[in-house]
Design an enzyme around this catalytic site. Structure first.
Site, PDB file in Angstrom:
ATOM      1  N   HIS A   1      -2.352   1.322  31.674  1.00  0.00           N
ATOM      2  CA  HIS A   1      -1.048   0.681  31.886  1.00  0.00           C
ATOM      3  C   HIS A   1      -0.958  -0.674  31.208  1.00  0.00           C
ATOM      4  O   HIS A   1       0.139  -1.096  30.792  1.00  0.00           O
ATOM      5  CB  HIS A   1      -0.794   0.528  33.390  1.00  0.00           C
ATOM      6  CG  HIS A   1       0.662   0.447  33.750  1.00  0.00           C
ATOM      7  ND1 HIS A   1       1.606  -0.171  32.951  1.00  0.00           N
ATOM      8  CD2 HIS A   1       1.352   0.900  34.830  1.00  0.00           C
ATOM      9  CE1 HIS A   1       2.794  -0.097  33.521  1.00  0.00           C
ATOM     10  NE2 HIS A   1       2.673   0.564  34.652  1.00  0.00           N
TER      11      HIS A   1
ATOM     12  N   ASP B   1       7.616  16.760  21.804  1.00  0.00           N
ATOM     13  CA  ASP B   1       7.917  18.086  21.245  1.00  0.00           C
ATOM     14  C   ASP B   1       6.934  18.356  20.122  1.00  0.00           C
ATOM     15  O   ASP B   1       6.954  17.699  19.080  1.00  0.00           O
ATOM     16  CB  ASP B   1       9.358  18.115  20.734  1.00  0.00           C
ATOM     17  CG  ASP B   1       9.756  19.456  20.139  1.00  0.00           C
ATOM     18  OD1 ASP B   1       8.905  20.370  20.095  1.00  0.00           O
ATOM     19  OD2 ASP B   1      10.911  19.580  19.715  1.00  0.00           O
TER      20      ASP B   1
END
Length: 447
Positions: A149, A393
Site C-alpha cells: 500500500h 483486460d
C-alpha cells in the site's frame, strides 16, 4: 478448493531498449508514509478464453519497466528517510492450478479459501508486488494481485493493472504514470498547520501489550475471548440498482430544493453505518465514527494528475452518538458523511503536508493500523466505487468478478461495484457472528 502451486519465480522489468536505468533511491511521500504499511490483495476472475501464462508474465515484465517502483524494495535510503529503492529486484509470479471448474470451486461468498488464490502476504514479503495466476479445469482464470500500500493507493493500483492488461495485449502503455513522489508534495514556506493532525492521521505509540486474539487454524476465523463475541465473519451483501436508487431518494428527501441529492457513496455508507450500529446494539452515550478514505487528486490545488503513481489519500471521520444515529433518518447520517468528507479539502491536505514534512510527526505512528482486530463501535470503509478495477483486460475482456481477499477485521466494510455496470454493488461486511445475524435481518430495510 485444492490449489496446486506449479511454479514460483521472480519477474523483472523488461525495457524496450534492453538497458535498465541505474538504481536509485526515491523517498516515500508524506502520504505514502501515513498509510498502511502492508500488502493489499485483490482477486480477479476471468471467463475463457484467456491468454497463456507466458503472455501475462511478459505483459507484467513490460508494465514493471514503466511502473518501476513495483519492482523495487522499501527500506531506509542513504539519508535515513523511508524510501523505495529502484533496483529492478522484481515481482513474485506464482502459477497454480485447480483440477475443477471455477463455477464449483470459487467460493460464492467471503471465505478463507479465497486466500489460496494469492500469495501469502501475512509474513511481510519483500517483493512489493506478488501475483498468482490460478487456472481452473474449465479454462477460467483467477488472478490474485497483492501490492504494497505504501507504493500505491487504489487509483494508482488500478492504473497499473490497466497498463498490465495493455502490455499483455501488446498495446502501447498510455497514459504513462507520473512518478515524482519524492518531490511533488513540498511543504509551504513558511509552513502553516491549520488543523490538528495528531490523533487524526498520527498518534503517540501505544505501549506494548499482549494481544488476546486467537486464530483457529482449522477455520481461519478470528476468535475472541469475550462472551457472545466468539467469531468474526464476513458477509457479502448485494445492493441492487433499484435498492441503491430508493436509498438515495430516501436519504435526499429532506434536502432543500436547491441542494444536490446525496451521492450513492454518501447514501450507502450512511445506511450501512446505521444498520451496523443497530446490529451491534449500541445506544445513547456511545460515540461511533467511520474512517473514510478521501482521494486528494482532485481536491488539491493545483490538482494532482489522475495518473500520479503513489498515494494521495487522507481520511474523513464522521461521528455521532450511536443512539442519535439509529433513531434519526438515514438522511441525517448522509449529511454527517457529506460534511466530514467535504472538510477534507485542499486547505486540509496542505496543512497535513506541512505537519508531516516539517517533522511534526516525528516520534508518532500512523493511526492507519492494520493490526487492529476489532473496530467496534467504529467502522472503516474501503470504497472502490470510483476506481476502475474492472479495467484489467488481458485480451478476453474484463473480469466478471472483482473482490477483496478474505479480511475478517471486525468493523471493516468494502464497497465494490458490480461487474454488470448497472449501478449495483457488493458490500463486504465483517462483524461478530451474533451481530452479523441481526445485521442480515435489517440491512435491506430503508428507514
Amino acid at each position: 478448493m485444492k490449489v496446486k502451486i506449479e511454479s514460483s519465480k521472480i519477474v523483472k522489468p523488461l525495457y524496450e531498449d534492453g538497458e535498465a536505468p541505474p538504481a536509485r533511491w526515491v523517498p516515500l511521500s508524506v502520504f505514502d508514509k501515513v498509510t498502511y504499511g502492508e500488502h493489499v490483495a485483490l482477486i480477479f476472475a476471468f471467463r475463457p478464453p484467456n491468454p497463456p501464462n507466458s503472455e501475462v508474465e511478459l505483459g507484467l515484465a513490460k508494465a514493471l519497466a514503466v511502473y518501476r517502483e513495483w519492482a523495487g524494495r522499501i527500506g531506509d535510503g542513504p539519508d535515513g528517510r523511508r524510501s523505495v529503492l529502484l533496483n529492478d529486484a522484481g515481482a513474485r509470479f506464482v502459477e497454480a492450478t485447480v483440477d475443477a471448474p471455477m463455477a464449483v470451486s470459487l467460493p460464492s461468498g467471503p471465505s478463507p479459501e479465497v486466500r489460496r488464490l494469492h500469495p501469502r502476504i501475512d509474513d511481510g514479503p519483500v517483493e512489493l508486488v506478488q501475483v498468482q495466476l490460478t487456472r481452473f479445469s474449465c479454462g477460467s482464470l483467477a488472478v490474485g494481485f497483492a501490492g504494497h500500500h505504501q507504493i500505491a493507493d487504489g487509483q494508482a493500483t488500478a492504473n497499473f493493472l490497466a497498463a498490465w492488461g495493455l502490455a499483455t495485449r501488446r498495446l502501447p502503455l498510455s497514459p504513462l504514470p507520473v512518478c515524482d513522489r519524492g518531490t511533488r508534495f513540498a511543504p509551504r514556506d513558511p509552513p502553516l498547520v491549520e488543523y490538528p493532525h495528531q490523533e487524526v492521521e498520527y498518534r503517540a505509540p501505544a505501549p506494548n501489550k499482549k494481544c488476546d486474539v486467537a486464530v483457529d487454524e482449522e477455520e481461519e476465523e478470528i476468535g475472541f475471548g469475550t462472551a457472545g463475541h466468539d467469531k468474526v465473519k464476513v458477509h457479502r451483501m448485494h445492493l441492487s440498482k433499484d435498492f441503491v436508487a430508493r436509498l438515495k431518494a430516501q436519504a435526499s428527501s429532506g434536502l432543500p430544493p436547491l441542494r444536490r441529492s446525496y451521492t450513492t457513496f454518501q447514501s450507502v455508507v450512511a445506511h450501512l453505518w446505521r444498520a451496523i450500529t443497530a446490529a451491534r446494539g449500541l445506544g445513547a452515550g456511545v460515540t461511533t465514527k467511520v474512517r473514510i478514505s478521501v482521494n486528494g487528486r482532485t481536491r488539491m490545488r493545483p490538482p494532482v494528475p489522475r495518473d500520479y503513481f503513489g498515494n494521495v489519500v487522507l481520511w474523513a471521520f464522521p461521528r455521532s452518538d450511536a443512539g442519535d444515529l439509529v433513531s434519526r433518518p438515514v438522511g441525517h447520517a448522509a449529511e454527517l458523511v457529506y460534511r466530514a468528507v467535504a472538510d477534507v479539502d485542499d486547505t486540509y491536505f496542505r496543512s497535513f503536508v506541512d505537519f508531516a514534512a516539517e517533522g511534526e510527526a516525528e516520534g508518532l505512528v500512523p493511526t492507519a493500523d492494520s493490526e487492529q482486530a476489532v473496530l467496534c463501535p467504529d467502522l472503516e470503509v474501503d470504497a472502490w466505487l470510483g476506481i476502475n478495477f474492472h479495467g484489467l483486460d488481458f485480451g478476453g475482456g474484463g473480469p466478471f468478478r472483482v473482490m477483496p481477499t478474505y479480511y475478517p477485521m471486525e468493523g471493516s466494510l468494502f464497497l465494490v461495484p458490480s461487474a454488470l455496470g448497472d449501478g449495483s454493488m457488493e458490500a463486504y461486511v465483517a462483524l461478530f457472528h451474533n451481530h452479523l445475524e441481526e445485521f442480515k435481518r435489517i440491512c435491506h430495510k430503508i428507514t
